[in-house]
Design an enzyme around this catalytic site. Structure first.
Site, PDB file in Angstrom:
ATOM      1  N   LYS A 244      -5.327 -43.447  -1.047  1.00 17.60           N
ATOM      2  CA  LYS A 244      -6.246 -44.109  -1.990  1.00 17.60           C
ATOM      3  C   LYS A 244      -6.734 -45.432  -1.401  1.00 17.60           C
ATOM      4  CE  LYS A 244      -4.233 -41.986  -6.096  1.00 17.60           C
ATOM      5  NZ  LYS A 244      -3.326 -42.027  -7.227  1.00 17.60           N
TER       6      LYS A 244
ATOM      7  N   GLN B  21       0.875 -45.730  -9.926  1.00 14.74           N
ATOM      8  CA  GLN B  21       1.156 -44.384  -9.436  1.00 14.74           C
ATOM      9  C   GLN B  21       2.305 -43.768 -10.232  1.00 14.74           C
ATOM     10  OE1 GLN B  21      -0.758 -42.846  -7.249  1.00 14.74           O
ATOM     11  NE2 GLN B  21       0.457 -40.984  -7.183  1.00 14.74           N
TER      12      GLN B  21
ATOM     13  N   ASP C 172      -7.664 -44.748 -14.012  1.00 17.57           N
ATOM     14  CA  ASP C 172      -7.031 -43.425 -14.049  1.00 17.57           C
ATOM     15  C   ASP C 172      -7.342 -42.701 -15.360  1.00 17.57           C
ATOM     16  OD1 ASP C 172      -5.590 -42.279 -11.965  1.00 17.57           O
ATOM     17  OD2 ASP C 172      -3.836 -43.544 -12.274  1.00 17.57           O
TER      18      ASP C 172
END
Ligand code: GUN
Length: 285
Positions: free
Chosen positions: A53, A97, A120
């Site tokens: 990422k 994450q 997200d």
């Protein structure tokens, strides 16, 4: 029949080139979109994802901060870090994450992220807004899948879409997005009895269970669109999806490979959400 391959890698590259134009335009106006990625602990797969990422962001000129915290980090420490990033003007997107270590309440952590920076799309406010069709940030893997279907010119309206997997990250939002596009949607899980009965009726089959080779060619309707969101490492080191590619490709009309299908799209949509966050903030200034 041999299925047409949905080349996510190439489509992702094309989109990233488009995103770069938007980044350059923002930079010319003095704004560099910034993404902060927090990882807690040493999970090897998560470390690879996070590394990818951060690297991909740099490639199109985004600013990124990679915050690696030890596995024994206290929940309060993580919440304090999130509070700090929520008000940091250089950061437009903030991602934690998953999975988090067991001693940390992931619901509490996701709720602490500012919904305006929740690239997200996991904050309950964004999840709720996804249900009504007004989310600020669509979650990246399902929105990347929708983008692949769009780019391949695959009609969704009126089709029977079967989603196998009911996670908050993929299965549930995927089903909602297909529903918003007027598909008839069936949601199955890895425990569904007589799974093939449902999958064989799917015009569009999306699989996200984390079980290698769970879907075989005999479970697929001839000509169906098969989207494989699984990514599993076999003991021999090979990466495979949840669909048995060899047998599925003989039956399906379209199929995503693993790797190189949905995977590259997840990061691409994360970048899009981060750029969008920066563009929105600029409008509000
Ligand atoms: N873990 C597995 N997939 C994802 C994702 O898309 N976002 C985050 N934050 N964690 C993940």
């Amino acid at each position: 029949m041999t299925a047409r391959i949905i080349d996510g890698k190439t489509i992702a590259q094309e989109l990233r080139a488009e995103w770069k134009v938007r980044v350059d335009a923002l930079k010319a106006r003095g704004i560099t979109p910034g993404l902060a990625v927090i990882i807690v602990g040493e999970d090897p797969a998560s470390k690879v994802y996070v590394g990818n990422k951060v690297k991909a962001c740099a490639e199109i000129g985004l600013y990124s901060e990679h915050i690696a915290l030890p596995a024994d980090t206290q929940e309060t420490t993580l919440l304090a870090k999130i509070a700090e990033l929520n008000v940091n003007p250089a950061i437009h997107g903030l991602l934690i994450q998953l999975p988090l270590p067991n001693h940390i309440d992931s619901h509490k952590v996701l709720e602490a992220i500012s919904p305006n920076k929740d690239v997200d799309g996991f904050h309950p406010m964004n999840v709720g807004a996804l249900v009504t069709g007004t989310t600020l940030f669509p979650p990246c893997t399902p929105s990347g899948t929708m983008k692949l279907l769009e780019k391949m010119g695959i009609e969704i309206e009126g089709k029977h879409a079967v989603v196998v997997g009911r996670s908050n990250i993929v299965g549930k939002p995927m089903a909602l997005m297909l529903l918003h596009n007027s598909a008839t949607v069936t949601i199955c899980t890895s425990k569904t009895m007589n799974l093939g009965k449902y999958t064989r009726d799917a015009d569009i089959l999306v699989v996200a269970t984390g079980k290698p080779h769970m879907i075989t060619g005999d479970m697929i309707k001839p000509g169906a669109v098969v989207i494989d969101i699984g990514i599993n490492r076999l003991p021999n080191g090979k990466l495979v999806g949840d669909v048995d590619f060899e047998s599925a490709t003989e039956v399906a009309g379209y199929i995503t490979p693993v790797p190189g299908g949905v995977g590259p799209m997840t990061i691409t949509m994360l970048m899009a959400n981060t750029i969008e966050a920066a563009e929105r903030e600029e409008k509000q200034e």
